[in-house]
Design a protein around this motif. Sequence first.
Motif, PDB file in Angstrom:
ATOM      1  N   HIS A  24       0.857  -1.194   0.000  1.00 50.87           N
ATOM      2  CA  HIS A  24       0.000   0.000   0.000  1.00 50.87           C
ATOM      3  C   HIS A  24       0.888   1.237   0.000  1.00 50.87           C
ATOM      4  N   ASP A  43       5.394   4.663   5.576  1.00 49.86           N
ATOM      5  CA  ASP A  43       6.330   3.686   6.159  1.00 49.86           C
ATOM      6  C   ASP A  43       6.523   2.478   5.231  1.00 49.86           C
ATOM      7  N   HIS A  44       5.773   2.434   4.142  1.00 49.77           N
ATOM      8  CA  HIS A  44       5.887   1.331   3.179  1.00 49.77           C
ATOM      9  C   HIS A  44       6.425   1.803   1.829  1.00 49.77           C
ATOM     10  N   ASP A  72      -0.249  -4.205   6.327  1.00 46.23           N
ATOM     11  CA  ASP A  72      -0.673  -3.838   7.685  1.00 46.23           C
ATOM     12  C   ASP A  72      -2.051  -4.397   8.017  1.00 46.23           C
ATOM     13  N   HIS A  95       4.278  -5.066  10.734  1.00 46.92           N
ATOM     14  CA  HIS A  95       4.511  -4.481  12.052  1.00 46.92           C
ATOM     15  C   HIS A  95       4.313  -5.530  13.150  1.00 46.92           C
TER      16      HIS A  95
HETATM   17 ZN   LIG Z   1       2.553   0.448   8.139  1.00 46.94          ZN
END
Ligand SMILES: [Zn+2]
Length: 230
Positions: A60, A64-65, A134, A175
């Motif tokens: 996605h 953070d990705h 996630d 995560h």
């Molecule tokens: Zn994330």
Amino acid sequence: MLQTQALADNLYMLYDGMVRQFLLTAPDKALLLDTGFAGSQVLEAVRGLTDAPVQVLLTHGDPDHAGGLEEFAEAWLHEKDWHLVHGSTRLHPLREGDTFTCGDYRLEVIEIPGHTYGSVAFADWDKGMLFAGDSVQKEGPIYLFGAHRNLGLYIQSQEKLAQMAHRFRIVYPCHHTCPVIPDYIAKNLEDARALRAGTLTGQPTPGMPCLTYQGQWTAFFCTEEDRLRP
Ligand SMILES: [Zn+2]
């Protein structure tokens, strides 16, 4: 600095303590699932493991990705998340049923909108592996607040994954605990349904514009408005 760890034959985890990327390798190519935060120097970590050409697939578009995207000339991302990423990297669409091979890995794209509208999972049916970004997590929090997320769609996507759960033996979340057993698909679904139904109580989240809703297995970052949005 990213830590790298072998998880299985030709499968590696890259981890900064916050978010993971996964790297599949073969002599002729590598597949990198996600690029981590900007500045995490994911390409350097990849080059410590393989010299082969790297194809980047994104679960996605959250920062953070997809933050490390700038290090790559092109990447594959579901079109509904294209507006979340910026920069000069050339984007290609990911769609339901698309497949990507690397050695004896064969990943199939499963659209699972909710955490973001363009969230996807990658399934290797023969190996029973699921890379779900996630959207499947043991502890959470799973982010479900803000205009680019949708709890109702998240529940539908977890229902879709739950129908397939018997075909997986292992899930690799980006995560917290990793790997987890596929039971967490149904556990996340049950908690998300409780969130939707109003049986979880929201508590203030320090430093975040959302509430924390603690489910039986997983927590969610959400708001009352987002919880009820159609
Ligand atoms: Zn994330």
